[in-house]
Design an enzyme around this catalytic site. Structure first.
Site, PDB file in Angstrom:
ATOM      1  N   SER A 136       0.799  -1.237   0.000  1.00  0.00           N
ATOM      2  CA  SER A 136       0.000   0.000   0.000  1.00  0.00           C
ATOM      3  C   SER A 136       0.825   1.278   0.000  1.00  0.00           C
ATOM      4  CB  SER A 136      -0.955   0.008   1.195  1.00  0.00           C
ATOM      5  OG  SER A 136      -2.052  -0.837   0.953  1.00  0.00           O
ATOM      6  N   LYS A 139       0.060   3.843  -2.644  1.00  0.00           N
ATOM      7  CA  LYS A 139      -0.927   4.917  -2.511  1.00  0.00           C
ATOM      8  C   LYS A 139      -0.275   6.293  -2.403  1.00  0.00           C
ATOM      9  CE  LYS A 139      -4.541   2.085  -0.353  1.00  0.00           C
ATOM     10  NZ  LYS A 139      -3.876   0.772  -0.376  1.00  0.00           N
ATOM     11  N   SER A 330      -5.812   3.510   4.412  1.00  0.00           N
ATOM     12  CA  SER A 330      -5.290   2.631   3.358  1.00  0.00           C
ATOM     13  C   SER A 330      -6.422   1.950   2.598  1.00  0.00           C
ATOM     14  CB  SER A 330      -4.333   1.587   3.945  1.00  0.00           C
ATOM     15  OG  SER A 330      -3.462   1.098   2.947  1.00  0.00           O
TER      16      SER A 330
END
Length: 496
Positions: A136, A139, A330
């Site tokens: 993640s 991101k 997230s």
């Protein structure tokens, strides 16, 4: 075996910190007041002019304050900008500590990079240019792209337009997937725009037009193109609710319950939102002597924008607020939608390919090399993503200290160690507590992958950016503490 992307719940703080939690929140408030000062002197963060503290004694700016000072205050305890003359950690001393901390529990290996935010000087490099699965941490790239292309103040509109058939209305998705079922909540991000508010405004417009009889509801969710599910995603992850088929409108970021961030998601979030709107419309219409036909049908073709007569609309929270939410929690679904909305704003199709191309273009314009970077999605759920720790630290540095002030909107979205988001239940033991309340970093977790990229002001008052990535790890092994120890070492560093 199921792969899990990082998620956040209700930000619990473990027992070790419960006794000092109020004072930690006081510290955070002071830090929050400091951010405007830091922004005013971008592109670099600076520190108060004071002598360096010993590594085992918190520096004055890291200690719990005894009182708050008003914004703009100049007296004792007032928040002041950091000084660019703060000592820079010595690479040798820093490497000795980090190499000792960055040891895997079982298989796999860690890469890592630490840079001085103000100058970009490389302070620690362990295979930092080797591309790895970032989970993640992907991101962060998406957040930067969205803030540059869309801007932090942009809002997305969900509209109701008059349909081509008499008595028909068309709910039109415009990218807001944080819709609430009830009234709009102006102070919220999730539920900022409410379908009950939209339904009432629609009925008012219909009454103004002299409508009578039965109203039928149609759905236009044609804004996005291409597959709604990325073939690079594991079907197990989709079934578990790590993400869902992508649409340009949804309730609660494609969650059945806004209070729940786990479990399966709706597989047709757009139709779910349209059915909720239809129910709200029926309630509002009854008071006006109108009825709403049961069921919702998708329009076979979107109404041309130039011919669409808008009956009502509601607007989302700002892009800056949504970026804050997607980083802190997230949220894979929200990240992918933000990528597609960025693609549309850049003149590309609202597809996975368009989102990836937009992210890569924006990184290139920031001067971050992308030749070795491979993106399969923009949320980090795909195992095919390949990003280096050096590329991630350069992204964090662009957010904290780069020349584009729009990127500062992402600062508050980084979870705070032991307090917020996906770091809310970490940094609670003796080996990591030194970083509690100080480390701000984006997490990343898949079955054999963990990552942590963020920023921290060290004990000498120097702003450092960092990225640590573990790949090929033993599933279920205790590897997160190694990254947390490394980041905590940076927070307490007087490494000279």
């Amino acid at each position: 075996m199921k792969r899990r992307a990082s998620r956040a719940g209700t930000d619990p703080v473990a027992g070790l910190l419960r006794g000092i939690l109020p004072m930690l929140f006081l510290t955070l408030l002071v830090v929050a007041l400091a951010i405007p000062a830091g922004l005013a002197i971008a592109p670099a963060f600076h520190r108060p002019d004071s002598s360096a503290a010993a590594a085992d004694t918190p520096a004055p700016w890291q200690q719990v304050p005894t009182r708050l000072s008003p914004p703009g205050g100049t007296g004792a305890g007032a928040v002041q900008p950091l000084s660019s003359s703060a000592p820079v950690p010595g690479p040798g001393a820093l490497a000795a500590q980090l190499n000792d901390a960055l040891k895997t529990d079982g298989a796999g290996a860690f890469t890592g990079v630490v840079q001085d935010a103000a100058t970009g000087a490389l302070l620690f490099d362990r295979a930092g240019d080797e591309t790895r699965v970032p989970a993640s941490n992907m991101k962060l790239l998406t957040a930067v792209s969205a803030l540059r292309v869309l801007g932090p103040d942009r809002r997305f509109s969900t509209k109701v337009v008059a349909g081509s058939a008499p008595g028909s209305v068309v709910l039109t998705g415009g990218g807001d997937v944080l819709l609430g079922a009830g009234e709009s909540a102006p102070d919220a991000v999730l539920g900022h725009a409410g379908l009950a508010t939209l339904a009432k405004a629609t009925v008012q417009a219909l009454r103004h037009d002299g409508a009578a009889g039965t109203v039928s509801v149609q759905l236009d969710d044609s804004l996005f193109t291409g597959p709604s599910l990325n073939p690079a995603w594991s079907p197990d992850d989709v079934a578990a609710g790590e993400t869902a088929p992508l649409f340009p409108l949804a309730l609660n970021s494609a969650r059945f319950d806004p209070a729940s961030t786990t479990g399966p998601r709706p597989q047709d979030a757009a139709m779910g939102a349209a059915e909720a709107f239809s129910a709200q419309l029926a309630t509002a219409a009854a008071a006006a002597g109108l009825t709403v036909a049961p069921g919702v049908e998708r329009v076979p073709a979107p109404v041309p924008s130039g011919n669409a007569r808008i009956l009502a609309e509601v607007q989302s929270a700002t892009v800056g607020q949504q970026v804050d939410l997607l980083l802190r929690t997230s949220d894979n679904f929200l990240a992918e939608v933000m990528g597609r909305m960025s693609a549309l704003a850049s003149g590309r199709p609202g597809s996975n390919d368009g989102a990836i191309a937009t992210v890569l273009q924006q990184l290139g314009e920031l001067g971050i090399p992308t030749e070795t970077l491979h993106a399969a999605d923009v949320s980090g759920l795909a195992l095919a993503n390949q990003v280096s720790a050096r590329q991630l630290t350069e992204v964090v540095r662009a957010i904290t200290s780069g020349p584009d002030p729009r990127l500062r909107a992402a600062l508050a979205g980084f979870p705070v160690a032991a307090l917020t988001g996906t770091l809310g239940d970490r940094y609670t033991d003796a080996s990591t507590a030194r970083g509690a309340g100080l480390v701000r970093a984006k997490t990343g977790t898949l079955n054999t992958v963990i990552a942590l990229s963020g920023y921290v002001v060290d004990a000498d008052g120097r702003l450092l950016v960092f990225s640590f990535i573990g790949n090929g790890l033993t599933p279920g092994a205790a590897n997160k503490p190694a990254l947390d120890r490394a980041a905590s070492l940076l927070a307490g560093c007087g490494c000279r």
